[in-house]
Design a protein around this motif. Structure first.
Motif, short mmCIF file in Angstrom:
data_model
loop_
_atom_site.label_atom_id
_atom_site.label_comp_id
_atom_site.label_asym_id
_atom_site.label_seq_id
_atom_site.Cartn_x
_atom_site.Cartn_y
_atom_site.Cartn_z
N GLU A 61 53.82 9.18 87.71
CA GLU A 61 53.49 10.31 88.57
C GLU A 61 53.17 9.85 90.00
O GLU A 61 52.40 10.51 90.70
N TYR A 67 59.12 15.86 80.39
CA TYR A 67 58.48 14.74 79.69
C TYR A 67 58.26 15.13 78.23
O TYR A 67 58.08 16.31 77.89
N ALA A 93 56.94 19.85 81.76
CA ALA A 93 56.18 21.08 81.98
C ALA A 93 56.79 21.78 83.18
O ALA A 93 57.33 21.12 84.07
N ARG A 131 47.21 24.20 87.02
CA ARG A 131 46.75 22.96 87.65
C ARG A 131 46.03 23.33 88.94
O ARG A 131 46.55 24.15 89.71
N ARG A 155 47.88 17.38 89.08
CA ARG A 155 48.58 16.88 87.88
C ARG A 155 47.82 15.76 87.18
O ARG A 155 48.33 15.18 86.23
#
Ligand code: GLY
Length: 356
Positions: free
Chosen positions: A53, A230, A243, A285, A316
């Protein structure tokens, strides 16, 4: 060090981690949340992925996340021992893969960037990839990121809840806590915007949970014909597929969002098509204007008002950043300075102030 009376607003993974750390340091702590652990923490996949990430232009954030990732193994051990709970902490690493030439072109740029940051990315030939994950589509190509791990956030929340008291009170205004505490910690994710005027916005994400006999060994992330996805396999046979990233907050999973996730998942691992679809969940988020968290102290109005600390905007990275956030906020509660890696992430950098 003077023991403090600390009220934490928000019983997600960030608030609960802060509460536990403050208790471990001898402070008296109460968490306030009418529905603890049922916000973003309940939806999150729990990837501990500072490398996977890390994005262009976010060097300081990546350094912070790498430090939190380094803390996770000890944190997981201590939390499991203190609570007697299993956390689903898995360290097999993450495969970053793509299917098409375009997918791999995108990924190669990312791998170059990740290597420039000094993060470990190991090239695998197709035989090595197949040995590690035999069920990947034969056209998939990719790398191993050994240091990107996973934990089960629902288990982490359950473990933390055995260690900190939570009052099921909905806090409408932080002044409600003036009589209860000498230090208030606002860790309410997206709700921090309304409570303290902080520029935090909900970025909606939908995750699908599958269950079946196919066992994946690694977290797998990347692109399948241009679709980012993912796959996070749990030891009990559950596989999370995530997601969506949506600038909306209605809480509804869309048919197109779920279709794209499932298509990408089954393109990468065709056998997942045989799994049962057991859950579709959508959460928010807490996003910020620069994707960095907001951790530090806010000015309060009156001399007798409690000290106001904030820990929000983890976007995230809430699960990954929880141990280091807890450490940093507990340092502030103790009267120490924030650790240096947090300096770029204080509320003072933001365009809106956040005074109450
Ligand atoms: N950290 C994964 C996500 O936000 O989807």
């Amino acid at each position: 060090m003077t023991p403090r009376r600390v009220s934490v607003v928000g019983g997600g993974i960030i608030g609960l981690s802060i509460a536990w750390e403050c208790r471990r340091r001898g402070h008296e702590v109460t968490v306030h949340d009418p529905d603890p652990g049922n916000g973003a923490s309940h939806v999150a996949a729990g990837m501990l992925a500072p490398v996977g990430e890390s994005y262009f232009g976010e060097r300081e954030l990546t350094e912070l996340l790498l430090e939190s990732a380094r803390r996770w193994p000890a944190y997981a051990r201590e939390l499991a021992a203190a609570s007697g709970r299993e956390l689903g902490h898995r360290t097999e690493g993450t495969l970053q893969v793509g299917l098409t030439a375009d997918d791999l072109a995108q990924l190669r740029r990312l791998w170059t960037h990740q290597r420039e940051l000094g993060t470990p990315v190991v090239s695998l030939d197709s035989e090595q990839l197949r040995e590690r994950e035999p069920l990947l589509h034969p056209r998939a190509r990719g790398v191993l990121v050994e240091s990107d791990h996973q934990v089960d956030p629902r288990r982490v929340v359950a473990a933390l809840r055995t260690l900190v008291p939570v009052r099921p009170t909905a806090i409408g205004s932080l002044t409600e806590l003036d009589a209860d505490a000498d230090t208030v910690v606002l860790a309410a994710g997206c709700a921090s915007a309304a409570l303290a005027g902080l520029p935090v916005r909900p970025v909606q994400g939908t995750i699908v949970r599958l269950r079946g006999p196919v066992v994946l060994r690694h977290v797998i992330r990347g692109y399948a014909d241009g679709r980012a996805v993912y796959l996070v396999p749990r030891a009990d046979g559950e596989v999370l597929v995530g997601a969506t990233v949506e600038e909306r907050a209605d809480g509804h999973a869309t048919a197109a969002g779920v279709r794209d996730l499932l298509r990408a998942a089954t393109d990468l691992v065709p056998e997942l098509g045989e799994h049962a679809l057991v859950e579709v969940s959508t959460g928010h988020r807490p996003g910020t204007e620069d994707n960095g968290p907001i951790v530090g102290e806010l000015e309060t109005a009156g001399a007798r008002a409690p000290r106001l600390l904030v820990a929000t905007g983890h976007y995230r990275h809430g699960v990954l950043a929880a141990p280091y956030t807890a450490h940093a906020v507990a340092d502030l509660v103790d009267g120490r300075a924030l650790p240096l890696l947090w300096a770029p992430f204080t509320p003072q950098r933001l365009s809106a102030g956040g005074a109450r």
